[in-house]
Design an enzyme around this catalytic site. Structure first.
Site, mmCIF file in Angstrom:
data_model
loop_
_atom_site.group_PDB
_atom_site.id
_atom_site.type_symbol
_atom_site.label_atom_id
_atom_site.label_comp_id
_atom_site.label_asym_id
_atom_site.label_seq_id
_atom_site.Cartn_x
_atom_site.Cartn_y
_atom_site.Cartn_z
ATOM 1 N N ARG A 171 0.820 -1.204 0.000
ATOM 2 C CA ARG A 171 0.000 0.000 0.000
ATOM 3 C C ARG A 171 0.860 1.263 0.000
ATOM 4 O O ARG A 171 0.419 2.311 -0.424
ATOM 5 C CB ARG A 171 -0.860 0.049 1.266
ATOM 6 C CG ARG A 171 -1.979 -0.934 1.327
ATOM 7 C CD ARG A 171 -2.548 -1.005 2.736
ATOM 8 N NE ARG A 171 -3.110 0.247 3.221
ATOM 9 C CZ ARG A 171 -4.360 0.648 3.025
ATOM 10 N NH1 ARG A 171 -5.178 -0.109 2.338
ATOM 11 N NH2 ARG A 171 -4.795 1.791 3.508
ATOM 12 N N ARG A 175 9.303 6.378 -3.481
ATOM 13 C CA ARG A 175 9.666 7.168 -4.671
ATOM 14 C C ARG A 175 10.956 7.940 -4.468
ATOM 15 O O ARG A 175 11.339 8.238 -3.341
ATOM 16 C CB ARG A 175 8.511 8.057 -5.120
ATOM 17 C CG ARG A 175 7.846 8.909 -4.119
ATOM 18 C CD ARG A 175 6.798 9.798 -4.811
ATOM 19 N NE ARG A 175 5.433 9.321 -4.697
ATOM 20 C CZ ARG A 175 4.599 9.682 -3.731
ATOM 21 N NH1 ARG A 175 4.992 10.521 -2.802
ATOM 22 N NH2 ARG A 175 3.368 9.216 -3.688
ATOM 23 N N ARG A 248 -8.140 -6.591 13.869
ATOM 24 C CA ARG A 248 -7.482 -5.689 14.793
ATOM 25 C C ARG A 248 -8.487 -4.616 15.175
ATOM 26 O O ARG A 248 -9.271 -4.150 14.331
ATOM 27 C CB ARG A 248 -6.254 -5.029 14.144
ATOM 28 C CG ARG A 248 -5.154 -5.992 13.865
ATOM 29 C CD ARG A 248 -4.577 -6.618 15.114
ATOM 30 N NE ARG A 248 -3.793 -5.675 15.886
ATOM 31 C CZ ARG A 248 -3.298 -5.964 17.086
ATOM 32 N NH1 ARG A 248 -3.562 -7.132 17.670
ATOM 33 N NH2 ARG A 248 -2.554 -5.088 17.724
ATOM 34 N N ARG A 279 -0.201 6.148 16.261
ATOM 35 C CA ARG A 279 -0.150 7.490 15.671
ATOM 36 C C ARG A 279 -1.030 8.452 16.450
ATOM 37 O O ARG A 279 -1.896 8.039 17.218
ATOM 38 C CB ARG A 279 -0.527 7.457 14.192
ATOM 39 C CG ARG A 279 -1.882 6.888 13.882
ATOM 40 C CD ARG A 279 -2.074 6.713 12.361
ATOM 41 N NE ARG A 279 -3.307 5.991 12.102
ATOM 42 C CZ ARG A 279 -3.641 5.434 10.938
ATOM 43 N NH1 ARG A 279 -2.837 5.527 9.905
ATOM 44 N NH2 ARG A 279 -4.771 4.789 10.784
ATOM 45 N N GLU A 299 -3.995 6.637 18.800
ATOM 46 C CA GLU A 299 -4.531 5.333 18.382
ATOM 47 C C GLU A 299 -3.730 4.195 19.004
ATOM 48 O O GLU A 299 -2.522 4.100 18.782
ATOM 49 C CB GLU A 299 -4.478 5.201 16.856
ATOM 50 C CG GLU A 299 -5.384 6.184 16.155
ATOM 51 C CD GLU A 299 -5.497 5.926 14.651
ATOM 52 O OE1 GLU A 299 -5.045 4.865 14.170
ATOM 53 O OE2 GLU A 299 -6.035 6.818 13.969
ATOM 54 N N TYR A 347 -9.574 -5.499 3.606
ATOM 55 C CA TYR A 347 -8.925 -4.259 4.038
ATOM 56 C C TYR A 347 -9.163 -3.228 2.932
ATOM 57 O O TYR A 347 -8.324 -2.958 2.100
ATOM 58 C CB TYR A 347 -7.433 -4.563 4.226
ATOM 59 C CG TYR A 347 -6.553 -3.466 4.802
ATOM 60 C CD1 TYR A 347 -7.055 -2.278 5.287
ATOM 61 C CD2 TYR A 347 -5.181 -3.660 4.871
ATOM 62 C CE1 TYR A 347 -6.217 -1.309 5.810
ATOM 63 C CE2 TYR A 347 -4.332 -2.707 5.390
ATOM 64 C CZ TYR A 347 -4.851 -1.529 5.859
ATOM 65 O OH TYR A 347 -4.001 -0.579 6.366
ATOM 66 N N ASP A 349 -10.155 0.376 1.107
ATOM 67 C CA ASP A 349 -10.196 1.831 1.184
ATOM 68 C C ASP A 349 -11.600 2.268 0.798
ATOM 69 O O ASP A 349 -12.353 1.508 0.186
ATOM 70 C CB ASP A 349 -9.178 2.450 0.211
ATOM 71 C CG ASP A 349 -7.753 2.300 0.714
ATOM 72 O OD1 ASP A 349 -7.555 2.274 1.935
ATOM 73 O OD2 ASP A 349 -6.836 2.199 -0.124
HETATM 74 N N1 UDP Z 1 3.337 1.317 7.828
HETATM 75 C C1 UDP Z 1 4.605 1.355 8.384
HETATM 76 N N2 UDP Z 1 5.046 2.534 8.912
HETATM 77 C C2 UDP Z 1 4.310 3.664 8.894
HETATM 78 C C3 UDP Z 1 3.037 3.628 8.303
HETATM 79 C C4 UDP Z 1 2.562 2.431 7.786
HETATM 80 O O1 UDP Z 1 5.296 0.355 8.430
HETATM 81 O O2 UDP Z 1 4.787 4.704 9.405
HETATM 82 C C5 UDP Z 1 2.854 0.011 7.294
HETATM 83 C C6 UDP Z 1 2.075 -0.776 8.338
HETATM 84 O O3 UDP Z 1 2.345 -2.141 8.136
HETATM 85 C C7 UDP Z 1 0.633 -0.465 7.996
HETATM 86 C C8 UDP Z 1 0.699 -0.398 6.485
HETATM 87 O O4 UDP Z 1 1.969 0.200 6.211
HETATM 88 O O5 UDP Z 1 -0.232 -1.465 8.433
HETATM 89 C C9 UDP Z 1 -0.405 0.414 5.843
HETATM 90 O O6 UDP Z 1 -0.395 1.703 6.392
HETATM 91 P P1 UDP Z 1 -1.571 2.747 6.161
HETATM 92 O O7 UDP Z 1 -1.132 4.045 6.740
HETATM 93 O O8 UDP Z 1 -1.951 2.691 4.733
HETATM 94 O O9 UDP Z 1 -2.691 2.101 7.049
HETATM 95 P P2 UDP Z 1 -4.131 2.633 7.512
HETATM 96 O O10 UDP Z 1 -4.155 4.110 7.300
HETATM 97 O O11 UDP Z 1 -5.104 1.850 6.705
HETATM 98 O O12 UDP Z 1 -4.147 2.268 8.953
#
Ligand code: UDP
Length: 365
Positions: A171, A175, A248, A279, A299, A347, A349
Site C-alpha cells: 500500500r 519514490r 485488529r 499514531r 490510536e 482491508y 479503502d
Molecule cells: N506502515 C509502516 N510505517 C508507517 C506507516 C505504515 O510500516 O509509518 C505500514 C504498516 O504495516 C501499515 C501499512 O503500512 O499497516 C499500511 O499503512 P496505512 O497508513 O496505509 O494504514 P491505515 O491508514 O489503513 O491504517
C-alpha cells in the site's frame, strides 16, 4: 412484503446501495446497530472540528467514476496527506521518498539513495518475498525497515512482520522524488462538511432506523424485505459457527487541548515500539482549521475480541481459509448478499467500498 431491500448497516456500502436501489424505484429500509449513520466514516463535531470518531479517513482514488460519484454528494477540499514519522528522537517524512532518505543518510540525490538501498537489498539476498518483512526489506533495505516499518507494523498488527502478508506494505509508495504525498492516486481530499453529510445525502428520502441490531431482531426484520444486503461481520451473522475471523481493533484516546496547533500536521506516526500508540491524529488539519482549540486522538491498536469494534481484517492465510468457508455458506443464501469491509472481510479503502457497491448495483439491476 413491505420492502424490496433491507440494508443492514448505514456505512458507505449500505448507503450507496440503498441510494442506487431507491433511484431505481426499489423500496429500502436501512438499519444500523449504532445510534448514528455513516459507519466508520462518521464524523462528530467537537469545538467546531470534525472529529473522525472511528479513525482518520482520507479519501483518495484513481477511479474516475467513483470520484465523479462522490463529488455529486460533497465538495472536496485540497488536503494532501503527508504524514510525519517519529522514530525515537528522529523525525522523517512519509511515504518513503527523497526527504526521508536525505534525512536518514545525509544525502541529496536519487542516485545516492538508490545506491544505498540497492546495496542493502543485495546484502540481504531475498529472492521471492514471502512475508511482510521480506517484502519490506527487499523494497527499501534494512535502515528504513528497522526505523520506519518494523515497530509500527508490529504494534499495528500485533504480529511479527514475518507472520504478516506482504500485500499490506505494498500500500505504501516508495519514490525517488522530493514528494511527501502519501498516495499515488489521481484524486484526493476531505469532504467539506464532513463524511457524515455525504451519507446523509445518500440516504435522503430513504427510511433509516438507527440503534436497531438486526441480529437481536432477525425474525422481525428478516421478514420485512424480499432481500437483505448485510454489511456487518459475516462470521457474526452465522453465529461464529466455523470460528471467529480475526480483526485488529483500535482504541482512541481523544483529548481537547487548549492550544491551536499541537503537532503541526494531521497525522504523526510513532514508529518505534516503545511508544504504546501507533499514531496521533490532529483532526483540524484535515480541513485547515483555524479554531482556538484543537482535538487530538491517540490510536492504540489491539487484538479484537467479541464486543470490540472490528477495524482491520487480518487477511493472512488462516483467516482467508476461514473466510472462504463462510463464503460457501453465503453462496447458499437465497436472499442475503454480503458486502462492505466486514461482509467481504477486506482491508478496503473507501473508494473500493463505493466501487464494490456500484458493481453490485450494476449486477443486480
Ligand atoms: N506502515 C509502516 N510505517 C508507517 C506507516 C505504515 O510500516 O509509518 C505500514 C504498516 O504495516 C501499515 C501499512 O503500512 O499497516 C499500511 O499503512 P496505512 O497508513 O496505509 O494504514 P491505515 O491508514 O489503513 O491504517
Amino acid at each position: 412484503m413491505k420492502y424490496d431491500y433491507l440494508v443492514v448497516g448505514a456505512g458507505l456500502f449500505g448507503a450507496v446501495f440503498a441510494h442506487e436501489a431507491a433511484c431505481r424505484g426499489k423500496r429500502c429500509l436501512v438499519i444500523d446497530r449504532r445510534p448514528h449513520i455513516g459507519g466508520n466514516v462518521y464524523t462528530e463535531e467537537i469545538e467546531g472540528i470534525h472529529v473522525h470518531r472511528y479513525g482518520a479517513h482520507i479519501f483518495h482514488t484513481s477511479d474516475q467514476e467513483v470520484w465523479d460519484y462522490v463529488n455529486r454528494f460533497a465538495e472536496f477540499n485540497n488536503y494532501i496527506n503527508s504524514p510525519v514519522a517519529v522514530y525515537k528522537d528522529e523525525l522523517y517524512n512519509l511515504p518513503f521518498n527523497m526527504n526521508t532518505f536525505s534525512k536518514m543518510w545525509s544525502i541529496r540525490t536519487p542516485r545516492e539513495a538508490k545506491d544505498i538501498i540497492e546495496k542493502q537489498i543485495e546484502d540481504l539476498a531475498i529472492r521471492e518475498p514471502s512475508n511482510l518483512e521480506e517484502q519490506a526489506l527487499s523494497l527499501v533495505g534494512r535502515d528504513v525497515y528497522e526505523k520506519l516499518i518494523k515497530g509500527y507494523t508490529e504494534k499495528q498488527w500485533g504480529r511479527d512482520c514475518k507472520e504478516l502478508p506482504a500485500f499490506i506494505i505494498r500500500r505504501l509508495p516508495l519514490r525517488f522524488t522530493y514528494d511527501n504525498n502519501y498516495f499515488n492516486d489521481r484524486y484526493q481530499g476531505i469532504p467539506i462538511g464532513g463524511y457524515t453529510a455525504i451519507v446523509r445525502k445518500l440516504l435522503e428520502g430513504i427510511e433509516v432506523r438507527t440503534g436497531v441490531d438486526f441480529l437481536d431482531e432477525r425474525e422481525e426484520y428478516g421478514s420485512l424485505a424480499e432481500k437483505i444486503i448485510y454489511t456487518g461481520m459475516i462470521d457474526e451473522y452465522y453465529g461464529y459457527q466455523m470460528g471467529a475471523l480475526e480483526y485488529r481493533s483500535v482504541r482512541f484516546e481523544t483529548e481537547v487541548l487548549d492550544c491551536d496547533n499541537y503537532q503541526g500536521n494531521a497525522v504523526v506516526n510513532y514508529t518505534d515500539k516503545e511508544v504504546p500508540y501507533t499514531r496521533i491524529i490532529e483532526h483540524k488539519h484535515f480541513e485547515f482549521g483555524r479554531q482556538e482549540k484543537t482535538v487530538i486522538s491517540k490510536e492504540f491498536s489491539s487484538e479484537w475480541t467479541v464486543g470490540d469494534e472490528p477495524y482491520y481484517p487480518v487477511n493472512d492465510q488462516k483467516n482467508s481459509e476461514l473466510y472462504a468457508k463462510y463464503q460457501e455458506l453465503a453462496a447458499c443464501e437465497g436472499n442475503v448478499i454480503f458486502g462492505g469491509r466486514l461482509g467481504a472481510y477486506k482491508y478496503y479503502d473507501m473508494d473500493k467500498v463505493i466501487r464494490a457497491a456500484l458493481d453490485l448495483v450494476f449486477n443486480i439491476f
